[in-house]
Motif scaffolding. Structure first.
Motif, PDB file in Angstrom:
ATOM      1  N   LYS A   1       0.870   2.150  -3.092  1.00  0.00           N
ATOM      2  CA  LYS A   1       0.215   1.254  -3.007  1.00  0.00           C
ATOM      3  C   LYS A   1      -0.954   1.712  -3.867  1.00  0.00           C
ATOM      4  O   LYS A   1      -1.305   2.730  -4.310  1.00  0.00           O
ATOM      5  CB  LYS A   1      -0.551   0.997  -1.725  1.00  0.00           C
ATOM      6  N   VAL A   2      -1.780   0.530  -4.425  1.00  0.00           N
ATOM      7  CA  VAL A   2      -2.712   0.700  -5.672  1.00  0.00           C
ATOM      8  C   VAL A   2      -3.882  -0.283  -5.082  1.00  0.00           C
ATOM      9  O   VAL A   2      -3.869  -1.149  -4.951  1.00  0.00           O
ATOM     10  CB  VAL A   2      -2.232   0.274  -6.993  1.00  0.00           C
ATOM     11  N   GLU A   3      -5.101   0.609  -4.617  1.00  0.00           N
ATOM     12  CA  GLU A   3      -6.343   0.040  -4.481  1.00  0.00           C
ATOM     13  C   GLU A   3      -7.128  -0.631  -5.662  1.00  0.00           C
ATOM     14  O   GLU A   3      -7.260   0.425  -6.667  1.00  0.00           O
ATOM     15  CB  GLU A   3      -7.052   0.887  -3.423  1.00  0.00           C
ATOM     16  N   GLY A   4      -7.866  -1.571  -5.526  1.00  0.00           N
ATOM     17  CA  GLY A   4      -8.664  -1.879  -6.783  1.00  0.00           C
ATOM     18  C   GLY A   4      -8.070  -3.090  -7.494  1.00  0.00           C
ATOM     19  O   GLY A   4      -8.957  -3.575  -8.249  1.00  0.00           O
TER      20      GLY A   4
ATOM     21  N   GLU B   1       4.137   2.883 -17.321  1.00  0.00           N
ATOM     22  CA  GLU B   1       5.010   2.793 -18.322  1.00  0.00           C
ATOM     23  C   GLU B   1       4.863   3.810 -19.503  1.00  0.00           C
ATOM     24  O   GLU B   1       5.911   3.939 -20.115  1.00  0.00           O
ATOM     25  CB  GLU B   1       5.376   1.382 -18.782  1.00  0.00           C
ATOM     26  N   ALA B   2       3.656   4.176 -19.767  1.00  0.00           N
ATOM     27  CA  ALA B   2       3.255   5.167 -20.585  1.00  0.00           C
ATOM     28  C   ALA B   2       3.500   6.482 -20.360  1.00  0.00           C
ATOM     29  O   ALA B   2       3.656   7.475 -21.206  1.00  0.00           O
ATOM     30  CB  ALA B   2       1.957   5.034 -21.171  1.00  0.00           C
ATOM     31  N   VAL B   3       3.839   6.924 -19.069  1.00  0.00           N
ATOM     32  CA  VAL B   3       4.120   8.149 -18.717  1.00  0.00           C
ATOM     33  C   VAL B   3       5.708   8.416 -18.988  1.00  0.00           C
ATOM     34  O   VAL B   3       6.529   7.643 -18.770  1.00  0.00           O
ATOM     35  CB  VAL B   3       4.059   8.287 -16.889  1.00  0.00           C
TER      36      VAL B   3
ATOM     37  N   LYS C   1       0.757   8.634 -10.556  1.00  0.00           N
ATOM     38  CA  LYS C   1      -0.757   8.556  -9.411  1.00  0.00           C
ATOM     39  C   LYS C   1      -1.741   8.982 -10.595  1.00  0.00           C
ATOM     40  O   LYS C   1      -2.652   8.350 -10.641  1.00  0.00           O
ATOM     41  CB  LYS C   1      -0.758   9.400  -8.428  1.00  0.00           C
ATOM     42  N   ASP C   2      -1.557   9.907 -11.384  1.00  0.00           N
ATOM     43  CA  ASP C   2      -2.615  10.417 -12.383  1.00  0.00           C
ATOM     44  C   ASP C   2      -2.760   8.963 -13.321  1.00  0.00           C
ATOM     45  O   ASP C   2      -3.982   8.738 -13.782  1.00  0.00           O
ATOM     46  CB  ASP C   2      -2.275  11.507 -13.033  1.00  0.00           C
ATOM     47  N   ALA C   3      -1.689   8.555 -13.769  1.00  0.00           N
ATOM     48  CA  ALA C   3      -1.941   7.306 -14.743  1.00  0.00           C
ATOM     49  C   ALA C   3      -2.632   6.230 -14.064  1.00  0.00           C
ATOM     50  O   ALA C   3      -3.412   5.616 -14.741  1.00  0.00           O
ATOM     51  CB  ALA C   3      -0.377   7.018 -15.174  1.00  0.00           C
ATOM     52  N   VAL C   4      -2.358   5.929 -12.614  1.00  0.00           N
ATOM     53  CA  VAL C   4      -3.055   5.002 -12.034  1.00  0.00           C
ATOM     54  C   VAL C   4      -4.411   5.249 -11.955  1.00  0.00           C
ATOM     55  O   VAL C   4      -5.455   4.261 -12.375  1.00  0.00           O
ATOM     56  CB  VAL C   4      -2.357   4.683 -10.547  1.00  0.00           C
TER      57      VAL C   4
ATOM     58  N   ALA D   1      -6.362   4.659 -15.335  1.00  0.00           N
ATOM     59  CA  ALA D   1      -6.310   3.060 -15.479  1.00  0.00           C
ATOM     60  C   ALA D   1      -7.475   2.514 -14.715  1.00  0.00           C
ATOM     61  O   ALA D   1      -7.818   1.308 -14.937  1.00  0.00           O
ATOM     62  CB  ALA D   1      -5.002   2.511 -15.327  1.00  0.00           C
ATOM     63  N   GLY D   2      -8.127   3.524 -14.127  1.00  0.00           N
ATOM     64  CA  GLY D   2      -9.217   2.949 -13.083  1.00  0.00           C
ATOM     65  C   GLY D   2      -8.951   2.547 -11.644  1.00  0.00           C
ATOM     66  O   GLY D   2      -9.671   1.776 -10.930  1.00  0.00           O
ATOM     67  N   TYR D   3      -7.717   2.663 -11.058  1.00  0.00           N
ATOM     68  CA  TYR D   3      -7.487   2.191 -10.053  1.00  0.00           C
ATOM     69  C   TYR D   3      -6.952   3.430  -8.881  1.00  0.00           C
ATOM     70  O   TYR D   3      -6.774   4.617  -9.662  1.00  0.00           O
ATOM     71  CB  TYR D   3      -6.194   1.253  -9.995  1.00  0.00           C
ATOM     72  N   GLU D   4      -7.072   3.532  -7.697  1.00  0.00           N
ATOM     73  CA  GLU D   4      -6.827   4.602  -6.703  1.00  0.00           C
ATOM     74  C   GLU D   4      -5.189   4.343  -6.078  1.00  0.00           C
ATOM     75  O   GLU D   4      -4.997   3.340  -5.450  1.00  0.00           O
ATOM     76  CB  GLU D   4      -7.719   4.497  -5.728  1.00  0.00           C
ATOM     77  N   PRO D   5      -4.357   5.374  -6.321  1.00  0.00           N
ATOM     78  CA  PRO D   5      -3.071   5.023  -5.843  1.00  0.00           C
ATOM     79  C   PRO D   5      -3.501   5.759  -4.198  1.00  0.00           C
ATOM     80  O   PRO D   5      -4.304   6.592  -3.970  1.00  0.00           O
ATOM     81  CB  PRO D   5      -2.363   6.178  -6.569  1.00  0.00           C
ATOM     82  N   VAL D   6      -2.618   5.202  -3.274  1.00  0.00           N
ATOM     83  CA  VAL D   6      -2.873   5.603  -1.963  1.00  0.00           C
ATOM     84  C   VAL D   6      -1.640   6.125  -1.580  1.00  0.00           C
ATOM     85  O   VAL D   6      -0.578   5.872  -1.874  1.00  0.00           O
ATOM     86  CB  VAL D   6      -3.179   4.194  -0.913  1.00  0.00           C
TER      87      VAL D   6
END
Length: 68
Positions: free
Chosen positions: A7-10, A25-27, A57-60, A63-68
């Motif tokens: 899940k991705v918050e934001g 996809e850049a990972v 999760k680090d890539a997310v 990008a400015g969002y929070e992985p849950v």
């Protein structure tokens, strides 16, 4: 090949969706990322050994969002 969904918050718009997709996809080792704005989830296919869930999760986060 490993598939994980997180899940991705934001995320609130198509721009957010594309930003997360591009970042994931850049990972290195990620083959495909499907981002669902309605469920606020990203499903990622990656090669174990080259990528892992923490890198995704680090890539997310970058990008400015929070992985849950």
């Amino acid at each position: 090949m490993t598939q994980e969904t997180i899940k991705v918050e934001g995320m609130s718009c198509m721009h957010c969706q594309m930003r997360v997709k591009k970042a994931v996809e850049a990972v290195e080792g990620v083959q495909k990322a499907d981002v669902n704005l309605q469920t606020k989830q990203v499903t990622v296919d990656y090669e174990e050994g080259k990528a892992n869930l923490e890198k995704v999760k680090d890539a997310v986060r970058e990008a400015g969002y929070e992985p849950v």
